[in-house]
Motif scaffolding. Structure first.
Motif, PDB file in Angstrom:
ATOM      1  N   PHE A  38      30.324  39.869  30.069  1.00 15.47           N
ATOM      2  CA  PHE A  38      31.440  40.689  30.564  1.00 15.47           C
ATOM      3  C   PHE A  38      31.438  40.563  31.894  1.00 15.47           C
ATOM      4  N   TYR A  39      31.443  39.484  32.860  1.00 18.37           N
ATOM      5  CA  TYR A  39      31.106  38.790  34.468  1.00 18.37           C
ATOM      6  C   TYR A  39      32.344  38.891  34.606  1.00 18.37           C
ATOM      7  N   THR A  40      32.831  39.291  34.541  1.00 19.84           N
ATOM      8  CA  THR A  40      34.685  38.653  35.174  1.00 19.84           C
ATOM      9  C   THR A  40      35.588  39.731  35.395  1.00 19.84           C
ATOM     10  N   GLU A  41      35.323  40.693  36.264  1.00 21.53           N
ATOM     11  CA  GLU A  41      35.763  41.604  36.694  1.00 21.53           C
ATOM     12  C   GLU A  41      37.461  41.361  37.072  1.00 21.53           C
ATOM     13  N   VAL A  42      39.111  41.809  36.631  1.00 20.81           N
ATOM     14  CA  VAL A  42      40.108  42.280  37.461  1.00 20.81           C
ATOM     15  C   VAL A  42      40.308  42.887  38.132  1.00 20.81           C
ATOM     16  N   THR A  43      40.317  42.636  39.864  1.00 23.26           N
ATOM     17  CA  THR A  43      40.173  43.796  40.440  1.00 23.26           C
ATOM     18  C   THR A  43      42.041  44.547  41.053  1.00 23.26           C
TER      19      THR A  43
END
Lengths: 138, 138
Positions: free
Chosen positions: B111-116
């Motif tokens: 889970f290394y992709t974050e929605v910012t």
């Protein structure tokens, strides 16, 4: 984060998610500060959009076949802190601030049944009675 | 826990799990001491039995359509610390001790992709190169 996120960001998030043949993706909810895994439920495109627009977690209820604004009947809302997508886009991890309890049984977490050397054991107490939470189910 | 668990306990665990129409159940792997959510994968009955017999996590690979002893090619095994079942039996939470990295990309977590606010952002470094992990994929 400040909600709503931009339409452009939401579009990028949707493009990075691989929804399954039913148009759904599993979403794990984790309490942001304690790390406790609270529950797993499903989202469709509309639930993702709703969540990223409002900063309140919205799932898709497979049994009721409609959007499920978590806490809409129980008051046990989940405020979104972070929204993460896994390496192949087919699972979401939501870091949330859980108001009260996540589980419809009135326990903080849905994962309260542990397999032990002596069989199955309940490891979490009921904190709120289902009657306190609902007339009907969440 | 001491492995293998008794046949009776494994039978009780299997009876408490609701496998889907494909005979699978999603399993979340969480690092037992830090609380980090590492990955989500799927198990069938045989994977559950294998895991509870050996104390090493075994999934079912949907792409390869066979048991996937996590780490069999990469060495990044998951030692089982606790095995939990959710309230309606359709999701598992595995507390594990992850050797090295969980993700096939060489990152600790999938889970290394974050929605910012500014779009999608990678929040975890590659710790081991895929070449270091495999000739082929895990």
């Amino acid at each position: 984060m400040t909600y709503p996120l931009s339409a452009n960001t939401i579009e990028k998030a949707l493009a990075a998610i691989s929804f399954n043949d039913d148009g759904l993706v599993p979403a794990i909810a984790q309490q942001h500060d304690t790390g406790e895994v609270l529950m797993m439920a499903w989202m469709n495109r509309e639930a993702v959009i709703e969540t990223l627009n409002n900063g309140r977690v919205c799932y898709f209820s497979r049994s009721r076949e409609k959007l499920w604004h978590k806490g809409e009947s129980s008051g046990q809302v989940q405020t979104l802190k972070n929204f993460r997508i896994d390496c192949d886009g087919d699972t979401l991890l939501l870091l949330v601030d859980q108001e009260g309890v996540a589980c419809h049984t009135g326990r903080r977490t849905c994962f309260y049944t542990e397999v032990t050397d002596e069989g199955l054991k309940e490891i979490a107490e009921v904190e709120k009675s289902p009657e306190e939470l609902y007339g009907s189910s969440d």
